[in-house]
Design an enzyme around this catalytic site. Structure first.
Site, short mmCIF file in Angstrom:
data_model
loop_
_atom_site.label_atom_id
_atom_site.label_comp_id
_atom_site.label_asym_id
_atom_site.label_seq_id
_atom_site.Cartn_x
_atom_site.Cartn_y
_atom_site.Cartn_z
N GLU A 82 0.88 -1.18 0.00
CA GLU A 82 0.00 0.00 0.00
C GLU A 82 0.91 1.21 0.00
O GLU A 82 1.57 1.51 0.99
CB GLU A 82 -0.91 -0.04 1.23
CG GLU A 82 -2.17 0.78 1.07
CD GLU A 82 -1.98 2.23 1.38
OE1 GLU A 82 -1.24 2.92 0.64
OE2 GLU A 82 -2.56 2.69 2.37
N CYS A 139 -2.83 8.64 2.89
CA CYS A 139 -2.68 8.26 1.48
C CYS A 139 -3.95 8.48 0.68
O CYS A 139 -3.91 8.45 -0.55
CB CYS A 139 -2.17 6.83 1.37
SG CYS A 139 -3.03 5.74 2.48
N GLU A 158 3.12 12.99 -4.56
CA GLU A 158 2.42 13.00 -3.26
C GLU A 158 3.12 13.96 -2.31
O GLU A 158 4.31 13.80 -2.03
CB GLU A 158 2.43 11.57 -2.69
CG GLU A 158 1.58 11.43 -1.44
CD GLU A 158 1.49 9.98 -0.97
OE1 GLU A 158 2.51 9.26 -1.03
OE2 GLU A 158 0.41 9.59 -0.51
#
Ligand SMILES: NCCCC=O
Length: 484
Positions: free
Chosen positions: A256, A290, A386
Site C-alpha cells: 500500500e 494516502c 504525493e
C-alpha cells in the site's frame, strides 16, 4: 536539567529486549521537536531472533480451530478499549496528534477492525467442493501463508499496525512487525497488550513480535528466509525495493504505497458542503493520509467561487497543541517531512498562486499551515507527486472528458472522489476513475467491511475487508479418488 529518555524495546518471543548490539535511535515528539525516547536500531541478529520466534509459534497457531483465534482477537479488541487512554497518549506523543481526535477517530475504528477480523477468522472460504472428473472429489483448503514480515508507516502507526496484524493473525499466520523508526511507541505498547492476551489464553507469545529499526532493518526482514509474505505500507520507492527484494525468493508481497487522490467537483455540486467536507478530508492528520483529498479539479464555471470558499475554510482551520480541542491536525511527522512539504511550496511554478497558508507555523515542532494552491497545470510537480502535507491543490477543468483525463493522469491510483448532484454522471465517473476507491459526494470515510488498496504505483493487495483477509491466506486443492 536533562530528563532521561524513555527506553522502548523490541518485543520478541514474549520478552522486551534491547537490540543485541545495543544500538538505538532517538524518538522525537514532532509537536516539540524534542527527543522523548530511544528505540532499538535492530540488526540481523534481532531480526533472526524475531523470525525464529514467529516460525516456532506458527504450527500451533495455524492448527488452532478458528474459534480460538477469534477469542484472542476479541480479547485484544476489548483490551484496546480498556487501555485506550494509554494508546492515545502513546500515539499522540508519537505523532503530535490532537488527543481528542485520536480518541474519537482512531480508537473506535481500530477496535471495530479487530472485531471484524475476529469474525473473519471463522469465514475461511473456498468454492464448492465437488466432482470435476469422474471418480474423484476435489476440495479447497484455505490455509495461512506462514510468518508475515510487516512494515508499518508513520502516519497512522497504531491503525496501520491493526490493518496488518489483525487479518494476518485471524487467518492463522504469525507476525513480525516493524513500526517506522519515527513512531515506534504505540506499536511497542500494542505488543504488551497482545502478548498479555496470548499469555492469558494459553498461546505462545511468539505469535506476535515487534522489531524496531530503520529501512535497513526492514530490508533484513523482507529478505529473511523465514517469512512467506512481506506486507508494507509506505512510499513507492520503499514498495519497489520490497518487491525487488521479495522477488529473490518469490515471497508474496502486499503493498500500500500512497496516493494522489483527485477530488472532481462539478458545477452542480452544493459548494458550501463540498468545501466543508473537502477541507476536512484534505487537512485531517496534516494531510498525511494516502487517501487525503489533496488534488481538487473544479469545473471552470464555479472555479473562483470554489477557490475563495476553500481558502476561507483553510484560514479557519486550526493546527496546534495536542490538548487543544479546536485543532483539526497536529504537526508533520518529522523534520524531513517538513522539509519535503516546504520544498514543494518553494518549487512552485510562477503560474501557481498560494491562496492560503504556504508556510511553517510556530518555531517549535513541525507544524505547517493549511494551504491552498491554485492556478496549477497537470504536469506541475505538486500535481503529480504525493505531498503528504496539509496542502490542497486546485486545477480548473472544462468538461467531464478533461476531468477524467486529468484525474487519471498521475502514477498513483488509490482513492478519488466525485462531487455532483447528477446521478448518471456520478456513475459514469465511478466507472472511468482509475482508482481503488471512488467516493461520491464524500471523501475519506472507510469501513472495516470494504477494501482499501490501489492500482498502478499505489501498489497491490487490499487492506481491510474479506479481500484483505484473503490476501493473508493461500488456497490448496485436495483431490481424492473415490475408489478407496
Ligand atoms: N484514512 C486511512 C488511510 C490509510 C493510509 O494512509
Amino acid at each position: 536539567m536533562t530528563t532521561a529518555l524513555r527506553r522502548l524495546r523490541n518485543y520478541i518471543d514474549g520478552e522486551f529486549r534491547d537490540a543485541a548490539d545495543g544500538r538505538t535511535t532517538e524518538v522525537v515528539n514532532p509537536a516539540t521537536g524534542e527527543a522523548y525516547a530511544t528505540a532499538p536500531l535492530s540488526a540481523a541478529a534481532d531480526v533472526d531472533a524475531a523470525m525464529a520466534a514467529a516460525e516456532a509459534a506458527f504450527p500451533a497457531w495455524r492448527d488452532l480451530i478458528p474459534a480460538e483465534r477469534q477469542k484472542v482477537l476479541l480479547k485484544i479488541a476489548d483490551r484496546f478499549e480498556e487501555r485506550a487512554e494509554e494508546l492515545i497518549a502513546a500515539e499522540s506523543e508519537n505523532c503530535g496528534k490532537p488527543i481528542a481526535l485520536v480518541r474519537s477517530e482512531e480508537i473506535p475504528p481500530m477496535v471495530d477492525q479487530i472485531r471484524f477480523f475476529a469474525g473473519a477468522a471463522r469465514m475461511l472460504e473456498g468454492r464448492s467442493a465437488g466432482e470435476y472428473m469422474d471418480g474423484f472429489t476435489s476440495i479447497i483448503r484455505r490455509e495461512p501463508v506462514g510468518v508475515c514480515a510487516q512494515v508499518a508507516p508513520w502516519n497512522y502507526p497504531m491503525m496501520m499496525a491493526v490493518w496488518k496484524f489483525a487479518p494476518a493473525l485471524a487467518a492463522g499466520n504469525t507476525v513480525v512487525i516493524k513500526p517506522s523508526d519515527t513512531t515506534p511507541a504505540s506499536t511497542v505498547l500494542i505488543a504488551d497488550i497482545i502478548g498479555s492476551v496470548l499469555d492469558e489464553l494459553g498461546h505462545s507469545r511468539g505469535v506476535f513480535n515487534v522489531i524496531c529499526g530503520d529501512r535497513e532493518t526492514g530490508r533484513l526482514m523482507v529478505e529473511h528466509k523465514v517469512p512467506a509474505m512481506a506486507s508494507i505500507t509506505g512510499s513507492v520507492r520503499a514498495g519497489m525495493q520490497v518487491a525487488e527484494s521479495a522477488s529473490k525468493d518469490l515471497k508474496r508481497v502486499h503493498l500500500e504505497l500512497g496516493g494522489k487522490a483527485p477530488v472532481v467537483v462539478f458545477e452542480d455540486t452544493d459548494i458550501a458542503k463540498a468545501v466543508e467536507d473537502i477541507s476536512v478530508a484534505g487537512y485531517f492528520n496534516a494531510g498525511q493520509d494516502c487517501t487525503a483529498a489533496t488534488r481538487v479539479l473544479v469545473q471552470d464555471s464555479i472555479h473562483d467561487e470554489f477557490v475563495a470558499a476553500l481558502a476561507k475554510a483553510a484560514a479557519e482551520t486550526k493546527t496546534g497543541a495536542v490538548d487543544d480541542e479546536d485543532v483539526l491536525y497536529g504537526p508533520l511527522n518529522n523534520a524531513n517531512q517538513l522539509k519535503q512539504v516546504k520544498g514543494f511550496i518553494e518549487r512552485l511554478p510562477a503560474h501557481a498562486k498560494i491562496e492560503a497558508g504556504g508556510e511553517q507555523v510556530g518555531e517549535k515542532g513541525y507544524f505547517f499551515a493549511p494551504t491552498v494552491v491554485s492556478g496549477l497545470k497537470q504536469e506541475d510537480e505538486i500535481v503529480q507527486q504525493e505531498v503528504f502535507g496539509p496542502v490542497i491543490t486546485v486545477q480548473s477543468f472544462s468538461d467531464e472528458k478533461q476531468a477524467v483525463e486529468w484525474a487519471n493522469g498521475v502514477e498513483y491510483a488509490l482513492a478519488s472522489s466525485v462531487w455532483t448532484k447528477d446521478h448518471a454522471r456520478a456513475m459514469r465517473m465511478s466507472k472511468s476513475l482509475d482508482f481503488g476507491c471512488v467516493w461520491i459526494n464524500t471523501h475519506i470515510p472507510l469501513v472495516a467491511e470494504m477494501p482499501h488498496g490501489g492500482f498502478k504505483k499505489s501498489g497491490y493487495g487490499k487492506d481491510l475487508s474479506a479481500y484483505g483477509f484473503d490476501d493473508y491466506t493461500r488456497i490448496k486443492h485436495v483431490m481424492t479418488s473415490l475408489d478407496g
